[in-house]
Design an enzyme around this catalytic site. Structure first.
Site, PDB file in Angstrom:
ATOM      1  N   ASP A  32       0.847  -1.200   0.000  1.00 46.20           N
ATOM      2  CA  ASP A  32       0.000   0.000   0.000  1.00 46.20           C
ATOM      3  C   ASP A  32       0.882   1.251   0.000  1.00 46.20           C
ATOM      4  OD1 ASP A  32      -3.247   0.198   0.727  1.00 46.20           O
ATOM      5  OD2 ASP A  32      -2.127   2.069   0.968  1.00 46.20           O
ATOM      6  N   LEU A  34      -0.435   4.152   1.333  1.00 44.06           N
ATOM      7  CA  LEU A  34      -1.036   4.928   2.430  1.00 44.06           C
ATOM      8  C   LEU A  34      -1.765   6.184   1.947  1.00 44.06           C
ATOM      9  CD1 LEU A  34       1.844   4.695   5.089  1.00 44.06           C
ATOM     10  CD2 LEU A  34       0.164   2.982   4.407  1.00 44.06           C
ATOM     11  N   THR A 150     -15.324  -1.250 -11.780  1.00 42.17           N
ATOM     12  CA  THR A 150     -16.553  -0.855 -11.085  1.00 42.17           C
ATOM     13  C   THR A 150     -17.766  -0.901 -12.012  1.00 42.17           C
ATOM     14  OG1 THR A 150     -17.642   0.978  -9.959  1.00 42.17           O
ATOM     15  CG2 THR A 150     -15.915   1.575 -11.462  1.00 42.17           C
ATOM     16  N   SER A 185     -18.337  10.055 -13.101  1.00 44.81           N
ATOM     17  CA  SER A 185     -17.395  10.888 -12.334  1.00 44.81           C
ATOM     18  C   SER A 185     -16.001  10.675 -12.918  1.00 44.81           C
ATOM     19  CB  SER A 185     -17.378  10.493 -10.855  1.00 44.81           C
ATOM     20  OG  SER A 185     -16.673   9.265 -10.685  1.00 44.81           O
ATOM     21  N   TYR A 187     -13.526   9.758 -11.241  1.00 44.88           N
ATOM     22  CA  TYR A 187     -13.060   8.489 -10.665  1.00 44.88           C
ATOM     23  C   TYR A 187     -13.521   7.310 -11.533  1.00 44.88           C
ATOM     24  CZ  TYR A 187     -13.941   4.147  -8.293  1.00 44.88           C
ATOM     25  OH  TYR A 187     -14.056   2.809  -8.031  1.00 44.88           O
ATOM     26  N   HIS A 188     -14.839   7.259 -11.803  1.00 43.52           N
ATOM     27  CA  HIS A 188     -15.344   6.129 -12.593  1.00 43.52           C
ATOM     28  C   HIS A 188     -14.679   6.109 -13.983  1.00 43.52           C
ATOM     29  CE1 HIS A 188     -18.664   6.311  -9.551  1.00 43.52           C
ATOM     30  NE2 HIS A 188     -18.595   5.010  -9.680  1.00 43.52           N
ATOM     31  N   LYS A 191     -11.400   4.268 -14.173  1.00 44.52           N
ATOM     32  CA  LYS A 191     -11.532   2.806 -14.276  1.00 44.52           C
ATOM     33  C   LYS A 191     -11.823   2.393 -15.725  1.00 44.52           C
ATOM     34  CE  LYS A 191     -11.700   1.565  -9.720  1.00 44.52           C
ATOM     35  NZ  LYS A 191     -10.962   0.491  -9.053  1.00 44.52           N
ATOM     36  N   VAL A 217     -20.079  -1.851  -2.317  1.00 48.17           N
ATOM     37  CA  VAL A 217     -19.903  -2.839  -1.251  1.00 48.17           C
ATOM     38  C   VAL A 217     -20.462  -2.284   0.054  1.00 48.17           C
ATOM     39  CG1 VAL A 217     -18.233  -4.272  -0.025  1.00 48.17           C
ATOM     40  CG2 VAL A 217     -17.833  -3.657  -2.422  1.00 48.17           C
ATOM     41  N   ARG A 246     -23.381   4.317   5.038  1.00 44.70           N
ATOM     42  CA  ARG A 246     -23.719   5.643   5.561  1.00 44.70           C
ATOM     43  C   ARG A 246     -25.090   5.613   6.238  1.00 44.70           C
ATOM     44  NH1 ARG A 246     -22.080  10.475   4.033  1.00 44.70           N
ATOM     45  NH2 ARG A 246     -23.991  11.274   3.054  1.00 44.70           N
ATOM     46  N   THR A 258     -29.702  10.199   4.488  1.00 43.11           N
ATOM     47  CA  THR A 258     -29.720  11.207   3.416  1.00 43.11           C
ATOM     48  C   THR A 258     -29.946  10.575   2.045  1.00 43.11           C
ATOM     49  OG1 THR A 258     -27.316  10.988   3.353  1.00 43.11           O
ATOM     50  CG2 THR A 258     -28.207  12.867   4.597  1.00 43.11           C
ATOM     51  N   VAL A 332     -24.391  14.859 -10.522  1.00 42.43           N
ATOM     52  CA  VAL A 332     -25.152  14.890 -11.766  1.00 42.43           C
ATOM     53  C   VAL A 332     -25.327  13.438 -12.173  1.00 42.43           C
ATOM     54  CG1 VAL A 332     -25.158  15.607 -14.182  1.00 42.43           C
ATOM     55  CG2 VAL A 332     -24.200  17.121 -12.420  1.00 42.43           C
ATOM     56  N   GLU A 333     -26.538  12.932 -12.024  1.00 43.03           N
ATOM     57  CA  GLU A 333     -26.817  11.528 -12.356  1.00 43.03           C
ATOM     58  C   GLU A 333     -28.299  11.401 -12.689  1.00 43.03           C
ATOM     59  OE1 GLU A 333     -25.809   9.237  -8.826  1.00 43.03           O
ATOM     60  OE2 GLU A 333     -27.225  10.350  -7.580  1.00 43.03           O
TER      61      GLU A 333
HETATM   62  N1  USQ Z   1     -26.373   8.308  -2.345  1.00 41.41           N
HETATM   63  C1  USQ Z   1     -27.438   8.832  -1.615  1.00 41.41           C
HETATM   64  N2  USQ Z   1     -27.214   9.231  -0.329  1.00 41.41           N
HETATM   65  C2  USQ Z   1     -25.989   9.146   0.256  1.00 41.41           C
HETATM   66  C3  USQ Z   1     -24.916   8.604  -0.469  1.00 41.41           C
HETATM   67  C4  USQ Z   1     -25.126   8.198  -1.774  1.00 41.41           C
HETATM   68  O1  USQ Z   1     -28.564   8.929  -2.113  1.00 41.41           O
HETATM   69  O2  USQ Z   1     -25.877   9.554   1.426  1.00 41.41           O
HETATM   70  C5  USQ Z   1     -26.583   7.835  -3.717  1.00 41.41           C
HETATM   71  C6  USQ Z   1     -25.729   8.533  -4.779  1.00 41.41           C
HETATM   72  O3  USQ Z   1     -26.360   9.679  -5.282  1.00 41.41           O
HETATM   73  C7  USQ Z   1     -25.576   7.433  -5.825  1.00 41.41           C
HETATM   74  C8  USQ Z   1     -25.648   6.150  -5.024  1.00 41.41           C
HETATM   75  O4  USQ Z   1     -26.161   6.498  -3.753  1.00 41.41           O
HETATM   76  O5  USQ Z   1     -26.663   7.439  -6.699  1.00 41.41           O
HETATM   77  C9  USQ Z   1     -24.308   5.470  -4.827  1.00 41.41           C
HETATM   78  O6  USQ Z   1     -23.382   6.349  -4.249  1.00 41.41           O
HETATM   79  P1  USQ Z   1     -22.206   5.802  -3.321  1.00 41.41           P
HETATM   80  O7  USQ Z   1     -21.518   6.974  -2.700  1.00 41.41           O
HETATM   81  O8  USQ Z   1     -22.729   4.748  -2.415  1.00 41.41           O
HETATM   82  O9  USQ Z   1     -21.258   5.035  -4.349  1.00 41.41           O
HETATM   83  P2  USQ Z   1     -20.376   5.557  -5.590  1.00 41.41           P
HETATM   84  O10 USQ Z   1     -20.045   6.984  -5.480  1.00 41.41           O
HETATM   85  O11 USQ Z   1     -21.065   5.106  -6.828  1.00 41.41           O
HETATM   86  O12 USQ Z   1     -19.002   4.770  -5.425  1.00 41.41           O
HETATM   87  C10 USQ Z   1     -18.860   3.596  -4.658  1.00 41.41           C
HETATM   88  C11 USQ Z   1     -17.389   3.429  -4.278  1.00 41.41           C
HETATM   89  C12 USQ Z   1     -16.559   3.211  -5.537  1.00 41.41           C
HETATM   90  C13 USQ Z   1     -17.111   2.036  -6.313  1.00 41.41           C
HETATM   91  C14 USQ Z   1     -18.581   2.239  -6.605  1.00 41.41           C
HETATM   92  C15 USQ Z   1     -19.238   1.062  -7.242  1.00 41.41           C
HETATM   93  O13 USQ Z   1     -16.937   4.577  -3.577  1.00 41.41           O
HETATM   94  O14 USQ Z   1     -15.214   2.984  -5.173  1.00 41.41           O
HETATM   95  O15 USQ Z   1     -16.415   1.894  -7.527  1.00 41.41           O
HETATM   96  O16 USQ Z   1     -19.285   2.466  -5.372  1.00 41.41           O
HETATM   97  S1  USQ Z   1     -20.411   1.575  -8.442  1.00 41.41           S
HETATM   98  O17 USQ Z   1     -21.295   2.572  -7.868  1.00 41.41           O
HETATM   99  O18 USQ Z   1     -21.099   0.404  -8.878  1.00 41.41           O
HETATM  100  O19 USQ Z   1     -19.654   2.192  -9.504  1.00 41.41           O
END
Ligand code: USQ
Length: 388
Positions: A32, A34, A150, A185, A187-188, A191, A217, A246, A258, A332-333
């Protein structure tokens, strides 16, 4: 003994995965840089349960939990994105049979904070993966790379989501192409760029790579990490914390759950135990020489509204009274969309998965309960906006 290199071994998933494979007879080498701890410090966030220093986490395992010398894990602090020479040296030294690569900046919100965070995310993720591909080609082209991608690479297309590839017929000709990507994003996107580089290296140099397009996860512990001093890095803040984790933390600490926007956003999920099962299956069914194998690693998909209501009902049963609150979506989604991803490749190989239900949520909540008083409530509300 087969040698396994785990990159990103200090993280939420990298740590439990390292311990699991050590307990299953692999000789594990854990790496890692860190960087997650660095971002935590800068952003004033912290995992719910305090973690020992990176090397001390493995010292704890080696001294108190490894049942024999062969289960002991060697740990290395190394940045694979900036130090390719050290990475090459490590390859020469261990000559891995397989590699599991988690070593990437994992937060979508962090990558959307501004220019520098977007650049850091993409340079770190894409360069690290490129350095790794070159190390494999130079030292051990036959080893199997399992790379964490992802589900968010696909976005929310208006067609069924296949596992990485799409057969197309265009003007009466057929081909098999990488599934079109519409991520949400920087980030995405990192990947997606990785996936293209990985596929190219399989096609060109005959490397053997499995790209795991993993869903979101959830879960606080595994059979091994529930032990004292082996906890994993569980986040509930708006940067590294993800939806279900969360929501449970919010309910436990008397804060509202939220929902961003309408809550109709649908995503794919899996429990942390099922991450381990899937990676085990992927390692036991490796990609062939020259094959870029993509597996969609999730077990079910649900809308945010459904998740909030399952968490709400589960917490009610253990005497909490959580409130569900809709707040303005910082992202934005699309909030109303078609979503039908496939995950046949793991089911065909016998994956028996957990479901998101009251009992599973209560199990996580009970585990987290003793730590809830240390939650930093101010880090729940999202302060990074996609359009800023
Ligand atoms: N969301 C809420 N309320 C919250 C947090 C999130 O409504 O308090 C919504 C977001 O708007 C989004 C969804 O939940 O539509 C998912 O958000 P998330 O923060 O749980 O996950 P995401 O940002 O998509 O990213 C996470 C990991 C990332 C991984 C990804 C898998 O941080 O590392 O790659 O999940 S995936 O989403 O399938 O791409």
């Amino acid at each position: 003994m087969k040698r396994l290199l785990v990159l990103g071994a200090d993280g939420y998933l990298g740590f439990p995965v390292s311990l699991y494979f050590a307990s299953k007879g692999w000789s594990v080498h854990a790496v890692d840089n860190l960087s997650k701890r660095h971002i935590e410090n800068i952003e004033d966030i912290a995992p719910l349960i305090n973690l020992p220093a990176f090397k001390d986490r493995f010292f704890e395992w080696n001294e108190n939990y490894a049942r024999k010398d062969s289960e002991k894990i060697k740990s290395y602090i190394l940045d694979i994105a900036t130090n390719n020479r050290q990475l090459y040296k490590l390859f020469e030294e261990i000559n891995p049979d397989a590699i599991i690569h988690f070593a990437e900046q994992p937060s979508a919100p962090y990558s959307m904070k501004g220019r520098s965070e977007a650049v850091n995310t993409q340079v770190n993720n894409i360069t690290g993966t490129l350095n790794l591909i070159f190390a494999i080609k130079k030292f051990n082209p036959s080893c199997h790379l399992v790379k964490l991608g992802t589900m968010g690479e696909y976005g929310t297309p208006n067609i069924d989501i296949e596992e990485g590839w799409l057969n197309i017929n265009h003007n009466n000709r057929n081909d098999r192409v990488l599934f079109p990507k519409k991520p949400g994003s920087f980030y995405h996107l990192s990947k997606v760029h990785d996936s293209n580089n990985l596929e190219y290296s399989c096609r060109t140099w005959g490397l053997r790579i499995t790209d795991l397009n993993q869903g979101i996860v959830y879960g606080s512990h595994t059979e091994i990490t529930k032990n004292n001093n082996l906890h994993t890095s569980f986040h509930y803040d708006s940067i590294f914390g993800t939806a279900i984790n969360r929501f449970i933390s919010q309910g436990l600490s008397g804060n509202p759950i939220t929902i961003y926007g309408t809550g109709n956003q649908t995503r794919a999920y899996l429990h942390i135990d099922d991450v381990i099962k899937c990676i085990d299956i992927a390692l036991n069914n490796p990609a062939k020489e020259g094959e870029f194998k993509v597996r969609n690693q999730f077990t079910e998909f649900k809308s945010i509204n459904e998740l909030a209501s399952i968490v709400h009902d589960a917490l009610l049963e253990i005497d909490y009274s959580p409130e569900i609150k809709r707040i303005e979506n910082p992202r934005v989604e699309e909030d109303s969309h078609y979503y039908n991803p496939k995950n046949k490749s793991f089911l065909d190989l016998g994956l028996k998965a957990k479901n998101i239900n009251k009992n599973v949520i209560i199990d996580i909540a009970k585990y987290l309960e003793p730590y809830a008083k240390s939650i930093r409530e101010y880090s729940f509300m999202p302060n990074i906006k996609w359009k800023n």
